[in-house]
Design a protein around this motif. Structure first.
Motif, short mmCIF file in Angstrom:
data_model
loop_
_atom_site.label_atom_id
_atom_site.label_comp_id
_atom_site.label_asym_id
_atom_site.label_seq_id
_atom_site.Cartn_x
_atom_site.Cartn_y
_atom_site.Cartn_z
N LEU A 6 -6.44 -1.59 0.85
CA LEU A 6 -5.27 -2.44 1.05
C LEU A 6 -5.58 -3.91 0.76
N LEU A 46 -3.00 0.22 -3.63
CA LEU A 46 -1.98 0.39 -2.60
C LEU A 46 -1.70 1.88 -2.37
N ALA A 49 -4.47 3.34 -0.32
CA ALA A 49 -4.38 2.93 1.09
C ALA A 49 -3.29 3.70 1.82
N SER A 58 1.31 -0.78 5.47
CA SER A 58 0.71 -1.02 4.16
C SER A 58 1.51 -2.05 3.37
N TRP A 62 0.19 -5.77 2.41
CA TRP A 62 0.07 -5.99 0.96
C TRP A 62 0.88 -7.21 0.52
#
Length: 104
Positions: A6, A46, A49, A58, A62
């Motif tokens: 992440l 991403l 993650a 997430s 992000w």
């Protein structure tokens, strides 16, 4: 490992955003490569993650990393304002991201 993915996703989002700025200023192949590769790698990390972490956490982390990173890059390299209020709100975003990490 998901948190590392992440963080890397957020870092490459900053690369992609920097590429967007480069494309606006110089429409050359190098600028487009930075733009597309930054976002492709960012989305890849991403997705890795999100195999472990919840979507909401997430996405929030992000975008927080991308937002803070983009603002800092703008202030350091593109002459954007370094007003104390901007720095205060960057701190607020960082506190929120750390808070999300602590609660997940």
């Amino acid at each position: 490992m998901a948190w590392l993915y992440l963080i890397l996703a957020g870092a490459f989002e900053v690369v992609g955003v920097t590429g967007m700025n480069k494309v606006v200023k110089d429409k050359n192949l190098q600028s487009y490569i930075v733009l597309f590769m930054g976002f492709i790698i960012s989305f890849g990390f991403l997705s890795l993650a999100m195999k472990t972490l919840p979507m909401g956490i997430s996405y929030a982390v992000w975008t927080g990393i991308g937002t803070v990173g983009g603002v800092i890059i703008g202030m350091l390299f593109y002459g954007e304002s370094k007003d104390w209020k901007r720095i205060l709100f960057i701190g607020a975003i960082l506190v929120a991201v750390v808070g999300l990490k602590l609660t997940s």
